[in-house]
Design a protein around this motif. Structure first.
Motif, short mmCIF file in Angstrom:
data_model
loop_
_atom_site.label_atom_id
_atom_site.label_comp_id
_atom_site.label_asym_id
_atom_site.label_seq_id
_atom_site.Cartn_x
_atom_site.Cartn_y
_atom_site.Cartn_z
N LEU A 167 -1.49 4.85 7.95
CA LEU A 167 -2.54 5.30 7.61
C LEU A 167 -2.74 6.84 8.29
O LEU A 167 -2.93 7.63 7.42
CB LEU A 167 -3.98 4.69 8.07
N ASN A 168 -2.24 6.99 9.42
CA ASN A 168 -2.11 8.29 10.15
C ASN A 168 -1.04 9.11 9.49
O ASN A 168 -1.26 10.34 9.14
CB ASN A 168 -1.73 8.37 11.64
N TYR A 169 -0.13 8.43 9.02
CA TYR A 169 0.99 9.38 8.13
C TYR A 169 0.48 9.83 6.87
O TYR A 169 0.78 11.00 6.52
CB TYR A 169 2.15 8.35 8.17
N GLY A 170 -0.34 8.88 6.44
CA GLY A 170 -0.68 9.24 4.82
C GLY A 170 -2.00 10.19 5.05
O GLY A 170 -1.72 11.39 4.18
N LEU A 171 -2.68 10.44 6.23
CA LEU A 171 -3.59 11.42 6.42
C LEU A 171 -2.94 12.77 6.58
O LEU A 171 -3.32 13.65 6.24
CB LEU A 171 -4.35 11.03 7.38
N LYS A 172 -2.05 12.73 7.34
CA LYS A 172 -1.00 13.83 7.68
C LYS A 172 -0.50 14.44 6.29
O LYS A 172 -0.26 15.60 6.03
CB LYS A 172 -0.01 13.65 8.75
N MET A 173 -0.21 13.53 5.28
CA MET A 173 0.35 14.06 4.15
C MET A 173 -0.81 14.29 3.25
O MET A 173 -0.54 15.02 1.85
CB MET A 173 1.10 12.94 3.22
N GLY A 174 -1.94 14.26 3.38
CA GLY A 174 -2.89 14.82 2.83
C GLY A 174 -3.53 13.83 1.77
O GLY A 174 -4.36 14.15 0.77
N ILE A 175 -3.39 12.48 2.12
CA ILE A 175 -3.80 11.45 1.18
C ILE A 175 -5.41 11.13 2.03
O ILE A 175 -5.24 10.73 3.22
CB ILE A 175 -3.06 10.24 1.43
N ASP A 176 -6.22 10.93 1.15
CA ASP A 176 -7.70 10.55 1.73
C ASP A 176 -7.77 9.19 1.18
O ASP A 176 -7.48 8.72 -0.07
CB ASP A 176 -8.76 11.49 0.80
N PHE A 177 -8.40 8.25 2.18
CA PHE A 177 -8.62 6.95 2.06
C PHE A 177 -10.04 6.52 1.89
O PHE A 177 -10.91 7.22 2.19
CB PHE A 177 -7.95 6.11 3.27
N SER A 178 -10.02 5.45 1.01
CA SER A 178 -11.49 4.78 0.94
C SER A 178 -11.66 3.72 1.94
O SER A 178 -12.52 3.87 2.89
CB SER A 178 -11.77 4.21 -0.55
N THR A 179 -10.97 2.55 1.78
CA THR A 179 -11.02 1.36 2.92
C THR A 179 -9.80 1.06 3.63
O THR A 179 -8.69 1.04 3.08
CB THR A 179 -11.63 0.34 2.20
N PHE A 180 -9.97 0.65 4.82
CA PHE A 180 -8.84 0.11 5.57
C PHE A 180 -9.20 -0.93 6.18
O PHE A 180 -10.22 -1.08 6.74
CB PHE A 180 -8.31 1.25 6.68
N VAL A 181 -8.29 -2.11 6.12
CA VAL A 181 -8.70 -3.31 6.71
C VAL A 181 -7.40 -3.80 7.40
O VAL A 181 -6.40 -3.99 6.81
CB VAL A 181 -9.01 -4.60 5.82
N SER A 182 -7.51 -4.13 8.77
CA SER A 182 -6.50 -4.62 9.47
C SER A 182 -6.88 -6.08 9.53
O SER A 182 -7.75 -6.33 10.23
CB SER A 182 -6.57 -3.82 10.86
N SER A 183 -5.83 -6.78 8.90
CA SER A 183 -6.60 -8.17 8.58
C SER A 183 -6.12 -9.04 9.94
O SER A 183 -6.62 -10.26 9.75
CB SER A 183 -5.99 -8.81 7.35
N GLY A 184 -5.16 -8.80 10.71
CA GLY A 184 -4.91 -9.79 11.65
C GLY A 184 -4.54 -11.12 11.36
O GLY A 184 -3.69 -11.39 10.48
N ASN A 185 -4.93 -12.04 12.16
CA ASN A 185 -4.45 -13.33 11.93
C ASN A 185 -4.89 -13.99 10.75
O ASN A 185 -4.52 -15.38 10.55
CB ASN A 185 -4.79 -14.17 13.23
N GLU A 186 -6.22 -13.50 10.13
CA GLU A 186 -6.35 -14.03 8.93
C GLU A 186 -6.91 -15.46 8.99
O GLU A 186 -6.58 -16.47 8.04
CB GLU A 186 -5.39 -13.89 7.71
N ALA A 187 -7.87 -15.79 10.04
CA ALA A 187 -8.08 -17.16 10.22
C ALA A 187 -9.06 -17.57 9.32
O ALA A 187 -9.27 -18.84 8.82
CB ALA A 187 -8.73 -17.41 11.63
N VAL A 188 -9.81 -16.81 8.56
CA VAL A 188 -10.92 -17.15 7.46
C VAL A 188 -10.64 -16.16 6.32
O VAL A 188 -10.24 -16.64 5.36
CB VAL A 188 -12.33 -16.84 8.12
N THR A 189 -10.97 -14.86 6.47
CA THR A 189 -10.94 -14.16 5.29
C THR A 189 -9.41 -13.63 5.08
O THR A 189 -8.76 -13.08 6.29
CB THR A 189 -11.95 -13.19 5.58
N GLN A 190 -8.92 -13.71 4.08
CA GLN A 190 -7.32 -13.59 3.90
C GLN A 190 -7.08 -12.29 2.95
O GLN A 190 -8.13 -11.78 2.30
CB GLN A 190 -6.67 -14.66 3.19
#
Length: 225
Positions: A167-190
């Protein structure tokens, strides 16, 4: 997943004035990102955190909270999830590590948390994740300093470190983001749940994904198609 990614109110369980704590950085990022909904620090040992009134528990907050971000020691998480369900919280993010990735006992507790959330029909990100962002909604529920103008690229990452770095690399390249999800272990929502939601999101035109494993490959292929 609207209560998760477009919440009208956010509680930070583990919010702190101690600058060394993840709970401090997350609350500071939430405020600094310009989030326009109601913010509720939860810390039974503080009257205020970063100038906001602090509450002893989720149940003490005077409204039903859309999103609770949990960033406390692993030993306290299970009871906090029970508390969130009793308070009818809309969705939760568990940033805390020390669950399925640590061994048999951690998996047992993670499975218990997951079962509680599934019974309550409560979306849950994590555990063991970096958090979530929705830049059009000015939601930066992460403890890393992430800032983006509202864009059309959304990113789901099963690896927290890889996700934030990319995400940080993309921002430095000038890409603007909408949503970011770090999903982790995905115990419920996958991964596929986030993919399906973002596929219908008005602010998303491109979806990036970093995948390490899929529990239901057929469902993923169906949604991706």
């Amino acid at each position: 997943l609207d209560t998760l990614l477009r919440p009208r109110s956010v509680a930070v369980v583990g919010a702190s004035d101690d600058v060394s704590k993840h709970g401090h950085r997350l609350l500071k990022n939430l405020i600094g990102g310009g989030y326009e909904g109601r913010i509720y620090p939860v810390n039974p040992n503080a009257q205020t955190v970063l100038g906001l009134k602090s509450y002893a528990s989720l149940g003490a907050i005077p409204e039903r909270v859309d999103l609770a971000v949990i960033i406390i020691p692993a030993s306290l998480v299970l009871d906090t999830v029970r508390e969130a369900i009793a308070a009818r919280v809309g969705s939760i993010v568990i940033i805390t590590a020390g669950f399925g990735e640590t061994g048999e006992n951690g998996r047992r507790i993670q499975n218990e948390i997951a079962e509680l959330c599934r019974r309550a029909n409560m979306p849950m990100v994590g555990p063991n994740c970096m958090g979530v962002c929705n830049f059009p909604a000015k939601l930066t529920a992460v403890f890393n300093d992430l800032k983006s103008a509202p864009g059309t690229v959304s990113f789901i990452s099963q690896s927290g470190t890889y996700g934030v770095t990319t995400l940080n690399y993309g921002l430095k390249m000038g890409i603007d983001f909408s949503t970011f999800v770090s999903s982790g272990n995905e115990a419920v929502t996958q991964f596929s749940d986030y993919l399906e939601h973002l596929g219908n999101d008005r602010d998303t035109r491109v979806i990036m994904g970093y995948i390490e494993s899929l529990r239901d490959g057929q469902r993923f292929a169906r949604i991706a198609k």
